[in-house]
Design a protein around this motif. Sequence first.
Motif, PDB file in Angstrom:
ATOM      1  N   VAL A 117       0.792  -1.094  -0.027  1.00 20.34           N
ATOM      2  CA  VAL A 117      -0.062  -0.021  -0.069  1.00 20.34           C
ATOM      3  C   VAL A 117       0.874   1.405   0.059  1.00 20.34           C
ATOM      4  CG1 VAL A 117      -2.112  -1.190   1.132  1.00 20.34           C
ATOM      5  CG2 VAL A 117      -0.119  -0.237   2.499  1.00 20.34           C
ATOM      6  N   ASN A 118       2.019   1.135   0.272  1.00 17.82           N
ATOM      7  CA  ASN A 118       2.970   2.471   0.559  1.00 17.82           C
ATOM      8  C   ASN A 118       3.924   2.582  -0.783  1.00 17.82           C
ATOM      9  OD1 ASN A 118       1.736   3.167   2.940  1.00 17.82           O
ATOM     10  ND2 ASN A 118       3.115   1.766   4.053  1.00 17.82           N
ATOM     11  N   LEU A 119       3.617   1.971  -1.744  1.00 17.63           N
ATOM     12  CA  LEU A 119       4.419   2.450  -2.957  1.00 17.63           C
ATOM     13  C   LEU A 119       4.376   3.545  -3.479  1.00 17.63           C
ATOM     14  CD1 LEU A 119       3.658  -1.121  -5.167  1.00 17.63           C
ATOM     15  CD2 LEU A 119       5.826  -0.319  -3.893  1.00 17.63           C
ATOM     16  N   PRO A 120       5.454   4.293  -4.070  1.00 16.54           N
ATOM     17  CA  PRO A 120       5.449   5.371  -4.478  1.00 16.54           C
ATOM     18  C   PRO A 120       4.212   5.875  -5.445  1.00 16.54           C
ATOM     19  CG  PRO A 120       7.910   4.819  -4.545  1.00 16.54           C
ATOM     20  CD  PRO A 120       6.982   3.605  -4.327  1.00 16.54           C
ATOM     21  N   ASN A 121       3.572   6.910  -4.993  1.00 14.36           N
ATOM     22  CA  ASN A 121       2.300   7.177  -5.845  1.00 14.36           C
ATOM     23  C   ASN A 121       1.981   8.564  -5.730  1.00 14.36           C
ATOM     24  OD1 ASN A 121       0.268   6.855  -7.387  1.00 14.36           O
ATOM     25  ND2 ASN A 121      -1.147   6.397  -5.860  1.00 14.36           N
ATOM     26  N   GLY A 122       3.151   9.525  -5.829  1.00 12.64           N
ATOM     27  CA  GLY A 122       3.041  11.045  -5.270  1.00 12.64           C
ATOM     28  C   GLY A 122       2.975  11.684  -6.718  1.00 12.64           C
ATOM     29  N   LEU A 132      -1.563  -0.150  -9.203  1.00 20.26           N
ATOM     30  CA  LEU A 132      -0.397  -0.410 -10.371  1.00 20.26           C
ATOM     31  C   LEU A 132      -0.959  -0.400 -11.944  1.00 20.26           C
ATOM     32  CD1 LEU A 132       1.055  -3.587  -8.803  1.00 20.26           C
ATOM     33  CD2 LEU A 132       2.148  -1.474  -8.795  1.00 20.26           C
ATOM     34  N   CYS A 133      -2.294  -0.388 -11.947  1.00 14.89           N
ATOM     35  CA  CYS A 133      -3.013  -0.105 -13.310  1.00 14.89           C
ATOM     36  C   CYS A 133      -2.586   1.145 -13.931  1.00 14.89           C
ATOM     37  CB  CYS A 133      -4.254  -0.443 -13.231  1.00 14.89           C
ATOM     38  SG  CYS A 133      -4.590  -2.299 -12.824  1.00 14.89           S
ATOM     39  N   THR A 134      -2.208   2.078 -12.951  1.00 12.60           N
ATOM     40  CA  THR A 134      -1.960   3.498 -13.208  1.00 12.60           C
ATOM     41  C   THR A 134      -0.735   3.813 -13.864  1.00 12.60           C
ATOM     42  OG1 THR A 134      -1.529   4.240 -11.169  1.00 12.60           O
ATOM     43  CG2 THR A 134      -4.035   4.379 -11.737  1.00 12.60           C
ATOM     44  N   ASN A 179      -4.213  -0.975 -19.442  1.00 15.18           N
ATOM     45  CA  ASN A 179      -3.744   0.273 -19.575  1.00 15.18           C
ATOM     46  C   ASN A 179      -2.204   0.299 -19.475  1.00 15.18           C
ATOM     47  OD1 ASN A 179      -6.387   1.539 -19.543  1.00 15.18           O
ATOM     48  ND2 ASN A 179      -6.204   1.487 -17.379  1.00 15.18           N
ATOM     49  N   LEU A 180      -1.590  -0.991 -19.479  1.00 14.60           N
ATOM     50  CA  LEU A 180       0.092  -1.085 -19.126  1.00 14.60           C
ATOM     51  C   LEU A 180       0.497  -1.380 -20.644  1.00 14.60           C
ATOM     52  CD1 LEU A 180      -0.847  -0.933 -16.129  1.00 14.60           C
ATOM     53  CD2 LEU A 180       1.077  -2.440 -15.979  1.00 14.60           C
ATOM     54  N   LYS A 181       0.224  -0.402 -21.417  1.00 11.27           N
ATOM     55  CA  LYS A 181       0.799  -0.512 -23.179  1.00 11.27           C
ATOM     56  C   LYS A 181       1.985  -0.785 -23.349  1.00 11.27           C
ATOM     57  CE  LYS A 181      -3.832   0.525 -24.149  1.00 11.27           C
ATOM     58  NZ  LYS A 181      -4.624  -0.425 -24.686  1.00 11.27           N
ATOM     59  N   ASN A 182       2.785  -0.735 -22.174  1.00 12.61           N
ATOM     60  CA  ASN A 182       4.333  -0.558 -22.860  1.00 12.61           C
ATOM     61  C   ASN A 182       5.217  -1.807 -21.894  1.00 12.61           C
ATOM     62  OD1 ASN A 182       4.546   1.770 -24.041  1.00 12.61           O
ATOM     63  ND2 ASN A 182       4.187   2.755 -22.197  1.00 12.61           N
ATOM     64  N   LEU A 183       4.042  -2.787 -21.036  1.00 12.56           N
ATOM     65  CA  LEU A 183       4.475  -3.850 -20.411  1.00 12.56           C
ATOM     66  C   LEU A 183       5.316  -4.877 -21.090  1.00 12.56           C
ATOM     67  CD1 LEU A 183       4.610  -4.110 -17.340  1.00 12.56           C
ATOM     68  CD2 LEU A 183       2.811  -5.749 -17.352  1.00 12.56           C
TER      69      LEU A 183
END
Length: 965
Positions: free
Chosen positions: A548-553, A582-584, A608-612
């Motif tokens: 839950v605390n992954l960087p998201n700023g 993660l989908c963002t 949405n992860l078009k580059n994965l």
Amino acid sequence: MGNKWSLGLHFICISIFLLATTCTCLGVGNISVVCSKEERLALLKFKQSVKDDSKMLSSWVGNDCCLWERVRCDDDSGNVKSLDLRGDKNSGEGYYCLVGGEVNSSLAQLKHLTYLDLSGNDFGGSRIPKFIGSLKQLSYLNLSHAGFQGFEPSSSWNFANLVNMIPSLSELHLSNCGIDKTFLSFSHLNISTLSKIQQLNLRSNSIQGLFPSVLTNMSSLRVLDLTGNNLNSWVPIMPNLLELYLSENSFHRIEDVGIWRQCHLRHLSVAENAIGMEMIDSSRNVSECSQYALEGLDLEGSIINGTIPEALGRMVNLRFIYLSRNGLTGSIPKSLGRLRYLELLYLSANELTGPIPTFLGKLSVIDLSWNQLNGLIPESFGNLTCLKEMNLELNQLTGPIPASLGSLVSLRAMKLSRNLLNGNIPVSIGELAKLQSLDISYNFLKGVVYEAHFANLSMLNNFDASFNMKLTFNVSREWMPPFQLVTLQLDSCNIANGFPQWLRNQRKIEMLVLSNATVSGPLPTWLQKMPIIPFLDLSHNKLTGPLVNLPNGGNVNFFGQVFARGLLLQNNLFNGSIPRSLCTRTDLQYLDLAKNRLTGKIPNCFKNLKNLVTMRFSSNRLRGVIPSSVALNSLMRLRLNGNNFTGELPRELGNLRDLEVLDVGDNRLSGKIPVWIGENLTSLIVLRLHKNNFTGRIPRTLCKTPKLQILDVAYNNLRGTIPHCLGELSAMVRSDPDFLIDPDHDENLIQVMKGVELEYTKNLALLFNMDLSSNKLVGEIPVKLTALSMLVGLNLSNNHLSGEIPGTIGNLTALNSLDLARNELTGMIPPSMAALTFLSYLNLSHNNLWGQIPTGNQLQTLDDPSIYAGNKDLCGPPLPKGCSNPEDPTTTTTTRSKKKYEADDESMKIWFYVDIMCGFGTGFWGVIGVLLFKKHWRQKLFMFVEDTMEKIYVAFLVIVAKMKT
């Protein structure tokens, strides 16, 4: 009083006059001097003729073109004197570039133009404009790299006319302008005009063979650049030439360049040729004039071999030496260290040995990387106070990092990685106030790193201390570093005091690698408020708690230094579900959450992860069906193995044309193996369906995967025979380097080899394996399989295979592991098996094999009797049972019995097929009328018949095999 007022009024008038005059002198008065209407309209016509997506010409509005960007006018007349339309990089926003066809001839109205630069744009392959010849005032012309394709063929407009028509031209740049051998046609060239040119740039054209002799008439020529052509002839003497650039041509001998007789030459570049000989013979080539005049020598990438001659150290005026990417051997001459003016020294990517000599203090860049230099880093390096860049990586340097390096007050980059350095990092490194990049990775450094090591490193951007296993970073939790890092790599080091708290103030990080760094505990809450880090690797630690605390700023941090985008959290103790946040991360290329304790379902939002490129959720506790949203067109590796997924493979996976690795092993997936795997996934290298509930037959479409080198469908409920066409898998027949697995970060794969599960990482590219074991396969082993000469492992154990082992089994010359145990194989062990010289694991147990075990070669080393257990009619070493005489009645009886059983088997097969055909005919004509009218009945009936037939066939073959024993 009147006089006083009069004097005051007079003073005010004079002040106003002086103020007006001053304003005029400061430029306000120039407002009235504007460009002419004709020139303004000419520029606007040009603007309208090009596409300007980069807004290069956005300031071209208003009546005074002298105020427009990229336009300069004469201060007195207002005439346009300079037009600088160079397409170049705009800091932070991409590239300025104009796009168009033929250059608009309206520019011919700029009669007073002395400077014209159209380089770096794209004029669509048009010809060099003829109107340029009318710009008589030009002294500088640059048309390089602008999409021009030479002069108009069969026309009077050519290089000669260009030079003749512009008598004031002194600097001409025609790089990459499509000028070819017609350049040599100078029948009407005005020599007096040509001699005024001081700088000529003709790089990257198609000038071939002979050096253009007409250039020797350029008596004023100071700079000549013919890089990137196909010249191979002798360079004539040009007495006033100062700079000569002949890189990327076809010179084969240093003598062909004729450099040693160019007595005034200061800069020479013949890099990227094929000189292929010893660089300098001091007794023949180094003339007295050259050794004192030459300031720069560039022979980079010219296949030069031999040693660096001491004579090079006698060229006392040398300021730069480029000898990288050659085959130079031996030591670095001490004479180079005495070149007092030397500023740039590039000797990288050679085979130089020995110690590093002492150098004088003028040096600003030294690159000795990718050699075999040994010994210590000289303490004397601390005297190189002008040094800005030092690259010693990839050598065999030993000892500690000298404390004297802390005196390098100008140093910006220090690269010492991949050596044998040991000892503590000197605290004096913290005094390098201008240091921007420090790389000490892959050494044997030890000790503790404190705050003092970074005391004055306020400009540090990149720091890499990876793979110094005994190095510990121990800074206080309250430490406030003086720098803002862009990249930090501390993988395989030791980090004390938990997750580094000082990172919370680092707002520019693009790459953070703390892999295998003894970090434990949950992710700190402040991490969530940090800007998104494009490449974050926290793998192989003991991090706990939910994600839950992954960087998201806010937006993704990006300052242009890191190109990979990845989130690598594998091999930790994270729990909870996969966060939908993660989908963002639409920028992600690599997502690895493998080997954690994650639960729940995969969020159905990854579309949405078009580059994965890589998605790994292996070895967690995930459940449910695999959502169709994971079928991203960009995917090359999909790893979902080791979970509790159910249902069938989503049909959308068949759209992944670039998919190379598909691993869904060790789940509870069901249904048939889809035929679209072979039909659509033509890039597939690894297919792992190990330990699921797949049913039906092995589809023949798998034979259409030309790159497949690992096929693992073991531990399922597959029935039917082994498709013969599997022996045509081209990657397993003949290795193609373009088809091999190219492991990216932490790529691994579990395969059963030598009877046990092994995890392969570094050697994946060499692994060719076929595992069809633990199914319900019947029939014989296809002889075609023995054509798979690249196979390292073949496992067909725990099936119902019958018949004999193919006699050509010895063709599998690369085989290391062969497992055919627990089948119903008969016959003798083929003698060719003794030719398998790499075979280190063999299991033929629990079959119906008979006769003498072959001897010789590699089989002699496989002396474990369990290899042949459960074959009661086998004899000979390593079994205790000896073999009787070949003429022994027992042997004859056995042979006759074998033939009898074969005859009976053939008879039973004939009656079996007759019976089947009769039954089929009766059933078909009996129900055909009903089936013609009942589509639903038709479908149900054919499905029932197919399953029933398969079961009957398998049961019959099992009974027959048992009768043989």
